[in-house]
Design a protein around this motif. Structure first.
Motif, mmCIF file in Angstrom:
data_model
loop_
_atom_site.group_PDB
_atom_site.id
_atom_site.type_symbol
_atom_site.label_atom_id
_atom_site.label_comp_id
_atom_site.label_asym_id
_atom_site.label_seq_id
_atom_site.Cartn_x
_atom_site.Cartn_y
_atom_site.Cartn_z
ATOM 1 N N TYR A 65 0.932 -1.270 0.071
ATOM 2 C CA TYR A 65 -0.037 -0.036 -0.012
ATOM 3 C C TYR A 65 0.824 1.301 -0.083
ATOM 4 N N SER A 66 2.291 1.155 -0.187
ATOM 5 C CA SER A 66 2.873 2.351 -0.131
ATOM 6 C C SER A 66 2.677 3.090 -1.337
ATOM 7 N N ASP A 148 3.758 4.475 12.141
ATOM 8 C CA ASP A 148 4.132 4.942 13.195
ATOM 9 C C ASP A 148 2.875 5.791 13.618
ATOM 10 N N ARG A 149 2.235 6.476 12.870
ATOM 11 C CA ARG A 149 0.890 7.057 13.024
ATOM 12 C C ARG A 149 -0.281 6.075 12.977
ATOM 13 N N LEU A 150 -0.233 5.296 12.131
ATOM 14 C CA LEU A 150 -1.423 4.554 12.002
ATOM 15 C C LEU A 150 -1.605 3.181 13.168
ATOM 16 N N ILE A 181 -0.267 10.413 7.195
ATOM 17 C CA ILE A 181 -0.527 9.059 6.458
ATOM 18 C C ILE A 181 -0.843 8.949 4.993
ATOM 19 N N ALA A 182 -1.506 10.012 4.696
ATOM 20 C CA ALA A 182 -1.672 9.981 3.138
ATOM 21 C C ALA A 182 -0.446 10.477 2.011
ATOM 22 N N ASP A 183 0.508 11.119 2.940
ATOM 23 C CA ASP A 183 1.732 11.438 2.283
ATOM 24 C C ASP A 183 2.420 10.153 1.769
ATOM 25 N N ARG A 187 -4.332 5.030 0.430
ATOM 26 C CA ARG A 187 -5.222 3.856 0.862
ATOM 27 C C ARG A 187 -5.295 3.629 2.346
ATOM 28 N N LEU A 188 -3.907 3.651 2.822
ATOM 29 C CA LEU A 188 -4.063 3.360 4.210
ATOM 30 C C LEU A 188 -4.764 4.907 5.152
#
Length: 207
Positions: A65-66, A148-150, A181-183, A187-188
């Protein structure tokens, strides 16, 4: 350096091994650093070692998902060292922004001590991974930071917002702090946004 390990014969190879073993013993202290997030069952606080293992596992499991091509092995190694400085500096809740700003200076001092426990070549290598994570200038660092945020967001959701409620965190804060996270993975971030919205609907996270 004061070491609990015995002195080995004073030649280069044995001294190198002694330093590496001392570093490994010292890093065991990461298990004593408690975080704000609760574990999946919501019965106790997670420690830094558990967090580091969990995000490293996520890096391997969710690599597809990267948004960019990444070296997954490098991301895993980055995540395994990203919180070692908290042995000295302690953990700060992500939503306590004033304290987090002051944390940076403490972490830099901690990085100097902790990574330099190792032989010079390994100290430079691991410090380089830590610096890369902090700078967020590579695809690997952006992906590592997203996980690390998710990870704590996911644990907060699974524990029905227990830590969010305890610390008076709002949905607006969660969206703003975690939007990076969107950066690395839109998708995540879509998935994280669904968790946030559902937590609001269930009354676990005030709007």
């Amino acid at each position: 350096m004061t070491s609990p390990l015995p002195r080995l014969p004073d030649d280069g190879a044995d001294e190198r091994l002694r330093r590496q073993m001392y570093f490994i013993v010292e890093m065991d202290r990461l298990k004593t650093i408690l975080r704000t997030a609760l574990t999946e069952r919501g019965t106790r606080r997670e420690n830094d070692a558990e967090h580091s293992w969990h995000v490293a596992l996520m890096a391997s499991t969710l690599a597809e998902y990267s948004d960019r091509k990444i070296d997954v092995d490098r991301v895993v190694r980055m995540l395994l060292v990203h919180d070692l400085v908290e042995i000295d500096a302690g953990d700060v809740m992500i939503y306590d922004e004033a304290t987090r700003r002051a944390q940076r200076a403490r972490e830099l001092v901690a990085a100097e001590r902790i990574f330099n426990l190792l032989p010079a070549d390994q100290a430079a290598e691991l410090r380089g991974l830590w610096d890369e994570f902090e700078a967020l200038e590579s695809a690997e660092a952006l992906y590592a930071k997203a996980l690390d945020r998710l990870q704590p967001l996911l644990l907060n959701y699974i524990s029905r917002g227990a830590a969010w409620r305890e610390h008076g965190v709002t949905a607006a804060q969660v969206r703003r702090i975690n939007s990076s996270i969107a950066d690395a993975s839109p998708r995540l971030w879509d998935f994280a946004s669904c968790l946030i919205e559902d937590a609001v609907k269930r009354g676990w996270l005030p709007e």
